[in-house]
Design an enzyme around this catalytic site. Structure first.
Site, PDB file in Angstrom:
ATOM      1  N   TYR A   1      34.071  42.082  48.939  1.00  0.00           N
ATOM      2  CA  TYR A   1      33.421  42.775  47.902  1.00  0.00           C
ATOM      3  C   TYR A   1      33.191  43.948  48.532  1.00  0.00           C
ATOM      4  O   TYR A   1      32.275  44.473  49.336  1.00  0.00           O
ATOM      5  CB  TYR A   1      32.190  42.167  46.987  1.00  0.00           C
TER       6      TYR A   1
ATOM      7  N   GLU B   1      31.488  34.260  34.866  1.00  0.00           N
ATOM      8  CA  GLU B   1      30.073  34.407  34.202  1.00  0.00           C
ATOM      9  C   GLU B   1      29.768  34.338  33.049  1.00  0.00           C
ATOM     10  O   GLU B   1      29.052  35.175  32.370  1.00  0.00           O
ATOM     11  CB  GLU B   1      29.459  35.804  34.847  1.00  0.00           C
TER      12      GLU B   1
ATOM     13  N   ASP C   1      32.043  46.818  46.909  1.00  0.00           N
ATOM     14  CA  ASP C   1      30.951  47.737  46.321  1.00  0.00           C
ATOM     15  C   ASP C   1      29.875  47.279  47.125  1.00  0.00           C
ATOM     16  O   ASP C   1      28.621  47.823  46.844  1.00  0.00           O
ATOM     17  CB  ASP C   1      30.815  47.121  44.884  1.00  0.00           C
TER      18      ASP C   1
ATOM     19  N   HIS D   1      31.769  38.930  29.211  1.00  0.00           N
ATOM     20  CA  HIS D   1      31.855  40.195  29.800  1.00  0.00           C
ATOM     21  C   HIS D   1      32.513  41.207  28.644  1.00  0.00           C
ATOM     22  O   HIS D   1      33.477  41.838  29.003  1.00  0.00           O
ATOM     23  CB  HIS D   1      32.636  40.370  31.257  1.00  0.00           C
TER      24      HIS D   1
ATOM     25  N   ASP E   1      35.446  45.503  30.166  1.00  0.00           N
ATOM     26  CA  ASP E   1      34.141  44.902  30.354  1.00  0.00           C
ATOM     27  C   ASP E   1      33.139  45.773  29.511  1.00  0.00           C
ATOM     28  O   ASP E   1      33.538  46.409  28.869  1.00  0.00           O
ATOM     29  CB  ASP E   1      33.958  45.328  31.743  1.00  0.00           C
TER      30      ASP E   1
HETATM   31  C1  ACM Z   1      32.741  38.467  39.748  1.00  0.00           C
HETATM   32  O1  ACM Z   1      32.172  39.099  40.552  1.00  0.00           O
HETATM   33  N1  ACM Z   1      31.818  38.407  38.751  1.00  0.00           N
HETATM   34  C2  ACM Z   1      34.043  38.120  39.597  1.00  0.00           C
END
Ligand code: ACM
Ligand code: ZN
Length: 653
Positions: A384, A283, A386, A227, A152
């Site tokens: 998620y 994205e 995080d 990314h 990334d």
């Molecule tokens: C992501 O959270 N962009 C896969």
């Protein structure tokens, strides 16, 4: 694919056995709970020197299914494959008390074939020891996938011999903290002056072997076409602009990009035997593609009408590369539709069914299945990690959101799918993005105990126990993890949801009409025009359907009609601050009162500069005194940071 059991009696059996063994189960806090358990009263002592018999049998559902019997005379395991014997041994390890085992008869199999966890080792680099330790823990709870987000913008973490600059430069950045680096110059450095690191191919091979011995397949992710800032800083000729820095997307018009990516994947495939290889796909900004000569030429040659279709071309081409090498593509859900897989016949022609990792909205699973793909569910709403797992003001800074153990446990991967569609649900996965996870200890804190909920869902699906039962087991398991030195969040000290959310508030303006002098945003409408006087207050998540969001004119300006002239003693409201999504407390807060809704008397004016806070929080704003009037007006003005104003209720007393 989902593993199913044909015998309908099996579920009834599970339920009866579950009820019968509930008290014993409390003393045997297994996670995941085996499907069918009969506990005996006796114990097998000196289990390690007792006779063990293993038999390979046919007809069990799924590769990981097994039957296990512990008697005072010894241990007997039946399974159809090595994976089943492995899961049986993991259950025995969980059951053992020293060298003793409680007698039992177990029949067990998993609901889902993919039970995964993703670690983002790009945003912050984690040492190998941390990965080994997570493999041990994942195996203990019968996970079978470790997905490594290896590349990334923040760092390329895998040695690629043919392109050394990927790690010589791309693995090292100018600041150790992702947050500081991202807010700053976003430059790369070298091993001497930079922060970061990478894994050698041999190190990864050893990790892959170690995980495989424990039933965990390591799935690598190489991000494309977006990314990829770190790649394009090291090899700028692969971007549309050909300039170092500034580009996040590969140039899909340039054949050298495919050569580069194929070469990279060749080395990746040589390290990772996983049948599934993740190619990202999320994205993509695609901003440069429309102006790039090579991209435009590619679109013309291939009959692609826009940059979205150009991404689709890119994704399918890379999926074909992997299919030709005998691997299946995994990609994020942006690769469903024009940007990737749209047509089931076209997808089938690849010869290797791709899997889509659903992250934005579980409803996208249906589109993916209709496009000829399988799915792994990892929606941000539940998976998620995080996101905050407890009241944000009590927690270290996280990415936002609010995903408690209970929220995770409520997730149902098949929800909204027909039985036919659900056959294409391979399983579920938790994702730990690491922007706000700077150390291995912080990573463990975010992973555990929430991963226990993923384990239980992955193994038991919809036949899992009620949350209260699971939480009791999770508490015991968390205490055990912490005693072993795992930096798990202390579930016993959980504060949970904002208490106000579960207690409707009664006040004089309840149900009163609200006039919006500036409209709320449709995305954060909460209950619409009645939301600010419905007595329902918001929780810790700004998107929980209780908070109304305002951004127009950087102001909040509403009038509440009390129906007739009333005596007013107090006006109170709550605003939220969450700097990540740019929600700020107001700088100016004004309360006014009026008899006719035209002529206003100001009751209070409060002004205070807005200060950023690491964690989201809520704050009460109010006036108290003596006044009379029919209309109450509340105005709030954004401060220097602009952004959103979020409010849940106007309380009048
Ligand atoms: C992501 O959270 N962009 C896969
Ligand atoms: Zn281009």
């Amino acid at each position: 694919m989902k593993n199913t059991v044909c015998n309908p009696l099996a579920n009834i059996c599970t339920l009866l056995i579950y009820i019968m063994s509930a008290t014993v189960a409390a003393a045997q806090p297994l996670i995941p709970m085996p499907r069918q358990v009969e506990w005996g009263e006796a114990w097998l002592v000196r289990a390690s020197s007792a006779p063990w018999r293993t038999d390979t049998v046919a007809g069990l559902p799924g590769e990981e299914a097994y039957r296990l019997e512990v008697t005072p005379a010894g241990v007997h395991i039946e399974a159809g494959a090595a994976a089943g014997f492995l899961r049986a041994r993991q259950t025995l390890a969980a059951l053992s008390h020293g060298d003793s085992l409680r007698c039992c008869r177990i029949a067990d199999w998993p609901e889902y074939a993919w039970r995964g966890a993703m670690l983002d080792v790009s945003r912050h680099f984690f040492p190998l020891a941390h990965l080994y330790r997570q493999v041990d823990l994942l195996a203990r709870y019968k996970f079978n996938r470790l997905h490594l987000h290896l590349t990334d913008a923040a760092g390329w973490r895998i040695e690629i011999k043919r392109y050394p600059r990927l790690t010589q430069q791309g693995a090292w950045r100018t600041d150790a903290s992702w947050k500081t680096w991202w807010a700053g110059d976003r430059r790369y450095a070298d091993a001497l002056t930079g922060h970061g690191g990478c894994y050698t191919q041999d190190e990864l091979r050893a990790l892959v072997r170690y995980a495989a011995e424990r039933g965990v397949v390591v799935v690598p992710e190489i991000e494309m076409p977006a990314h990829s800032e770190e790649v394009l800083a090291a090899y700028p000729e692969l971007s549309c602009t050909r300039e170092p820095y500034g580009a996040a997307d590969f140039c899909p018009g340039n054949d050298s990009v495919y050569t580069f990516l194929e070469n990279v994947l060749d080395e990746v495939l040589d390290i990772f035997p996983s049948a599934d290889i993740h190619i990202g796909g999320d994205e993509a900004g695609k901003a440069a593609w429309g102006d790039c000569t090579l991209c435009r030429r590619r679109m013309a040659e291939e009959g692609l009408s826009d940059v979205e279709e150009l991404q689709g071309y890119f994704v399918r081409r890379m999926a074909a590369v992997l299919a030709a090498k005998g691997r299946r593509t995994v990609s994020w859900d942006e690769t469903v539709g024009a940007g990737g897989f749209a047509d089931a016949a076209q997808t089938a022609a690849l010869g290797a069914r791709p899997s889509i990792m659903i992250w934005r909205n579980p409803a996208l699973a249906r589109d993916a299945v209709r496009a000829g793909c399988d799915v792994v569910l990892s929606p941000a709403s539940h998976c998620y990690f995080d996101y905050y797992q407890d009241a944000p003001p009590t927690q270290p800074e996280a990415a936002g959101g609010f995903v408690t153990l209970e929220k995770v446990y409520a997730f149902r991967p098949d929800e909204g799918l027909t039985a036919d569609e659900a056959r294409h649900v391979r399983g579920l996965q938790a994702n730990l993005w690491a922007e706000y996870v700077p150390t291995p200890a912080a990573a463990e804190y975010m992973l555990w105990p929430r991963l226990l909920a993923i384990s239980e869902i992955g193994w038991n699906g919809d036949s899992r126990a009620p949350f209260a039962d699971f939480r009791r087991r999770a508490l015991a398991e968390t205490a055990r993890l912490r005693a072993e030195g795992v930096q798990a969040f202390d579930l016993a000290a959980e504060c949970g949801e904002r208490p106000e959310r579960s207690v409707p508030v009664r006040h004089m303006a309840l149900g009163a009409p609200v006039k919006y002098n500036l409209p709320y945003h449709s995305v954060y409408a909460a209950a619409g025009d009645g939301a600010l006087t419905d007595g329902l207050r918001g929780g810790w998540a700004n998107n929980d359907g209780r908070w109304q969001g305002f951004i127009r004119g950087k102001r909040f300006d509403v009038e509440v009609d009390l129906g007739r002239r009333r005596r007013v003693r107090r006006v109170e409201t709550t605003f939220m601050q969450a700097c990540g999504p740019e929600i700020f407390y107001p700088e100016m807060f004004v309360v006014s009162i009026s008899d006719d809704g035209e002529h206003w008397t100001e009751l209070c004016r409060r002004s205070e500069p807005v200060r950023k806070t690491a964690q989201p929080d809520v704050r009460r704003y109010g006036w108290s005194g003596r006044a009379r009037g029919r209309f109450v007006r509340v105005e709030a003005t954004a401060g220097a940071f602009g952004g959103w104003i979020f409010c849940d209720e106007i309380e009048v007393y």
